[in-house]
Design an enzyme around this catalytic site. Structure first.
Site, short mmCIF file in Angstrom:
data_model
loop_
_atom_site.label_atom_id
_atom_site.label_comp_id
_atom_site.label_asym_id
_atom_site.label_seq_id
_atom_site.Cartn_x
_atom_site.Cartn_y
_atom_site.Cartn_z
N LYS A 173 -2.59 4.91 56.99
CA LYS A 173 -3.77 4.11 56.66
C LYS A 173 -4.01 4.08 55.15
O LYS A 173 -4.34 3.03 54.59
CB LYS A 173 -5.00 4.67 57.39
N LYS A 242 -13.10 5.38 47.32
CA LYS A 242 -12.92 6.59 48.12
C LYS A 242 -11.49 6.68 48.65
O LYS A 242 -10.82 7.72 48.53
CB LYS A 242 -13.93 6.59 49.27
#
Length: 300
Positions: A173, A242
């Site tokens: 991911k 992030k």
């Protein structure tokens, strides 16, 4: 066959559609409010049960789906004073957040000692796909556990890729998001440089759309650029930063030089530092343009 009881934490842009599909497809569903009550109240009206704490959710469920922001939020829900683990019972936790793979593997190891199995199942695509039940899901976990929970994941997934042991889902991911945020940065810089030369976003799009450089990400990004549709790609710049920070940590732990990742991260860090954290990713194009003294908005 009696269906397992499913709990859900994280009813945000992605989670609310995912939870609704689990409920619509016949699974007993309990939900916990995390940030907003709007989605909770809608799901309760449709037949879900609300609980007051993560511990209560664990006590009433067999499988818990988490769709929160990242590793700190996952740890708080799982390991907090009234967290899932405090219930002291066997559980399977499906972590659909985008988290730090190292932290995911460490948490999974700690939970195993308490009879809890954690698998990672991060997502790709958009909130519209979450509502439609057509998300891409990358699943890391032991094959027998993945097989057990696969019918639940299939409620909101159009495509599932089993990536290997727990932690590999979050790893792939991050690589997926590296590509996506890399595209966002490239588009933004190319548009600003084009604007410096007098080329409009409309001309840019006429060249790219339908050609070899076109893709689904390009289309949602440019729906904002061309139509100013703020909701075309609902992924916050703070979340992009992030994820790129997680990627930097992963690269450092792997002793891997990642100069392109650093450049992409710095683009989003600059936007966050300028107060754009809550803007969506396509709006990076405006930040880059303004920083270079140009605008991508057509003059009246």
């Amino acid at each position: 066959m009696t269906k397992e009881r499913v709990g859900f934490v994280g009813l945000g842009l992605m989670g609310r559609g995912m939870a609704r599909n689990i409920l619509k497809k016949g699974w007993p569903l309990a939900v916990l409010a995390h940030r907003s009550r709007t989605a909770v109240e809608a799901l309760v009206a449709e037949g879900a049960t609300e609980v007051s704490s993560a511990r209560a959710l664990a006590e009433s469920c067999d499988v818990i789906v988490l769709c929160v922001t990242g590793s700190p939020e996952v740890a708080a829900v799982v390991d907090g004073p009234e967290g899932l683990a405090s219930a002291g019972k066997p559980l399977v936790i499906i972590d659909c957040s985008t988290s730090d793979p190292a932290q995911t593997m460490a948490l999974a190891s700690r939970l195993t000692e308490r009879g809890i199995t954690l698998i990672d199942a991060p997502l790709s695509r958009t909130p519209k796909d979450a509502e439609a039940g057509t998300l891409d899901v990358m699943v890391g976990g032991a094959p027998e556990i993945v097989a057990r929970v696969r019918p639940i994941i299939d409620c909101f997934a159009g495509r599932v890729v089993e990536t290997g042991p727990t932690g590999t889902g979050h790893t792939i991911k991050l690589l997926n998001n590296f590509l996506a945020m890399g595209y966002a940065t490239l588009y933004s810089e190319a548009l600003a440089l084009g604007a410096k030369a007098g080329l409009s976003p409309q001309v840019f799009d006429q060249v790219i759309r339908g050609g070899r450089m076109d893709c689904g990400f390009y289309q949602t990004f440019f729906k904002y650029v061309l139509e100013r549709d703020r909701n075309a790609h609902q992924f916050a710049i703070r979340n992009a930063l992030k994820d790129m920070t997680y990627l930097a940590g992963f690269a450092a732990a792997s002793e891997f030089a990642n100069p392109l990742g650093a450049a992409v991260r710095n683009s989003f860090a600059g936007a966050v530092g300028a107060g754009k954290a809550e803007d969506y990713v396509p709006m990076l194009s405006d930040f880059i343009a303004e920083a270079n003294g140009v605008s991508l908005v057509p003059k009246d």
